[in-house]
Each structure stands twice: as structure tokens, then as C-alpha cells.
Design a protein around this motif. Structure first.
Motif, short mmCIF file in Angstrom:
data_model
loop_
_atom_site.label_atom_id
_atom_site.label_comp_id
_atom_site.label_asym_id
_atom_site.label_seq_id
_atom_site.Cartn_x
_atom_site.Cartn_y
_atom_site.Cartn_z
N MET A 1 92.07 14.33 96.84
CA MET A 1 91.46 15.31 95.98
C MET A 1 91.62 14.90 94.51
O MET A 1 90.69 15.06 93.73
N THR A 2 92.76 14.34 94.17
CA THR A 2 93.00 13.91 92.80
C THR A 2 91.99 12.85 92.38
O THR A 2 91.44 12.91 91.27
N GLN A 3 91.72 11.90 93.26
CA GLN A 3 90.76 10.84 92.96
C GLN A 3 89.36 11.41 92.75
O GLN A 3 88.64 10.98 91.86
N THR A 4 88.99 12.38 93.57
CA THR A 4 87.67 13.00 93.45
C THR A 4 87.56 13.74 92.12
O THR A 4 86.55 13.62 91.42
N LEU A 5 88.58 14.49 91.75
CA LEU A 5 88.55 15.21 90.48
C LEU A 5 88.49 14.24 89.31
O LEU A 5 87.76 14.48 88.34
N LYS A 6 89.21 13.16 89.39
CA LYS A 6 89.19 12.14 88.33
C LYS A 6 87.78 11.54 88.22
O LYS A 6 87.25 11.37 87.12
N LEU A 7 87.20 11.22 89.35
CA LEU A 7 85.87 10.62 89.38
C LEU A 7 84.83 11.57 88.80
O LEU A 7 83.95 11.17 88.05
N LEU A 8 84.93 12.85 89.15
CA LEU A 8 83.95 13.83 88.68
C LEU A 8 84.29 14.39 87.31
O LEU A 8 83.58 15.24 86.79
N GLY A 9 85.36 13.89 86.69
CA GLY A 9 85.68 14.24 85.32
C GLY A 9 84.72 13.61 84.33
O GLY A 9 84.69 13.98 83.16
N ASP A 10 83.93 12.67 84.81
CA ASP A 10 82.92 12.02 83.98
C ASP A 10 81.64 12.85 84.03
O ASP A 10 81.13 13.17 85.12
N LYS A 11 81.10 13.21 82.88
CA LYS A 11 79.91 14.07 82.80
C LYS A 11 78.71 13.47 83.54
O LYS A 11 77.98 14.18 84.22
N THR A 12 78.50 12.17 83.40
CA THR A 12 77.35 11.54 84.05
C THR A 12 77.48 11.63 85.56
O THR A 12 76.52 12.02 86.25
N ARG A 13 78.65 11.31 86.10
CA ARG A 13 78.82 11.36 87.55
C ARG A 13 78.73 12.79 88.07
O ARG A 13 78.15 13.04 89.13
N LEU A 14 79.26 13.73 87.32
CA LEU A 14 79.17 15.13 87.73
C LEU A 14 77.72 15.59 87.74
O LEU A 14 77.28 16.30 88.66
N THR A 15 76.95 15.18 86.74
CA THR A 15 75.53 15.54 86.69
C THR A 15 74.77 14.89 87.84
O THR A 15 73.91 15.53 88.45
N ILE A 16 75.08 13.64 88.15
CA ILE A 16 74.43 12.98 89.29
C ILE A 16 74.68 13.77 90.57
O ILE A 16 73.76 14.04 91.35
N ILE A 17 75.93 14.16 90.79
CA ILE A 17 76.28 14.94 91.98
C ILE A 17 75.50 16.27 91.98
O ILE A 17 74.98 16.69 93.02
N ALA A 18 75.41 16.92 90.84
CA ALA A 18 74.70 18.19 90.75
C ALA A 18 73.22 18.02 91.08
O ALA A 18 72.62 18.86 91.76
N ILE A 19 72.62 16.93 90.63
CA ILE A 19 71.21 16.66 90.94
C ILE A 19 71.05 16.35 92.43
O ILE A 19 70.14 16.86 93.09
N LEU A 20 71.96 15.53 92.96
CA LEU A 20 71.85 15.15 94.36
C LEU A 20 72.12 16.33 95.31
O LEU A 20 71.77 16.26 96.49
N LYS A 21 72.69 17.38 94.80
CA LYS A 21 72.85 18.59 95.62
C LYS A 21 71.49 19.17 95.97
O LYS A 21 71.29 19.74 97.02
N HIS A 22 70.52 18.97 95.06
CA HIS A 22 69.19 19.55 95.23
C HIS A 22 68.18 18.61 95.89
O HIS A 22 67.24 19.08 96.53
N ARG A 23 68.37 17.31 95.70
CA ARG A 23 67.41 16.35 96.26
C ARG A 23 68.00 14.95 96.23
O ARG A 23 68.90 14.67 95.47
N TYR A 24 67.46 14.08 97.06
CA TYR A 24 67.85 12.68 97.00
C TYR A 24 67.07 12.04 95.87
O TYR A 24 65.99 12.51 95.49
N CYS A 25 67.61 10.96 95.30
CA CYS A 25 66.98 10.29 94.16
C CYS A 25 67.18 8.79 94.25
O CYS A 25 68.19 8.33 94.79
#
Length: 105
Positions: A1-25
Motif C-alpha cells: 500500500m505504501t508503494q501505491t500511495l507513493k506512486l500516486l503521489g505524483d499528480k500526472t500519475r494520479l490524473t492518468i489513473i482518474a482518466i483510466l477509471k472512465h475509459r481506456y486510452c
């Protein structure tokens, strides 16, 4: 869980994940959203893929990225995404661009 939180602490990666929640790209669609080079976006995608958060699927010339359904960190991602700004504006940019009709990714 720590690694995931660290990875998603980056705004770009978090935004990518948020977009991919809605559709593949594909990479070129994500390039429409971010003000950075394709190689930079590719690095972010690689980190997300290596961590087991996203998957890729080749379709002809294009590689499409999507969230891995039911991963062990899916509940954490769902909770985090409840606090991320709506991605409607970015999703509209992708749809409007129709970039996959003429890209070479």
C-alpha cells in the motif's frame, strides 16, 4: 500500500489513473491532456504498469491502457479517486481530438 500511495503521489500519475477509471486510452490520447512529451507520459505509464495498477492491450498499431480490474489495491484506488477532481474536461479533450484516427503511437 505504501508503494501505491507513493506512486500516486505524483499528480500526472494520479490524473492518468482518474482518466483510466472512465475509459481506456492510448498514449497519444493521454498526450492531449498533459503538457509534456510522449516519452515522459510513457515513463509514467510504465511505472503504473510495473506496479500492477494498469494493463496494456495491443490493438493493431496502438497500445491501449486500462485499470486492472479487481487488483489488490482497487479499494484504495477507488477511495483515493473519490477525492480527485472530476476528469470530465480531460475526457472531453480526448474525445474532441479524435487523435487515434491519425496518430502513430
Amino acid at each position: 500500500m505504501t508503494q501505491t500511495l507513493k506512486l500516486l503521489g505524483d499528480k500526472t500519475r494520479l490524473t492518468i489513473i482518474a482518466i483510466l477509471k472512465h475509459r481506456y486510452c492510448c498514449l497519444c490520447e493521454l498526450n492531449e491532456v498533459f503538457d509534456m512529451s510522449q516519452p515522459s507520459i510513457s515513463q509514467h505509464l510504465r511505472k503504473l504498469k510495473d506496479s500492477g495498477l494498469i494493463q496494456e492491450e495491443r490493438r493493431g498499431r496502438w497500445v491501449y491502457y486500462s485499470l486492472i480490474p479487481q487488483s489488490e489495491v482497487s479499494p484504495l484506488i477507488e477511495t483515493l479517486l473519490e477525492h480527485v477532481p472530476d476528469q470530465e474536461k480531460n475526457l472531453r479533450k480526448i474525445e474532441k481530438s479524435q487523435v487515434t484516427l491519425h496518430c502513430d503511437c
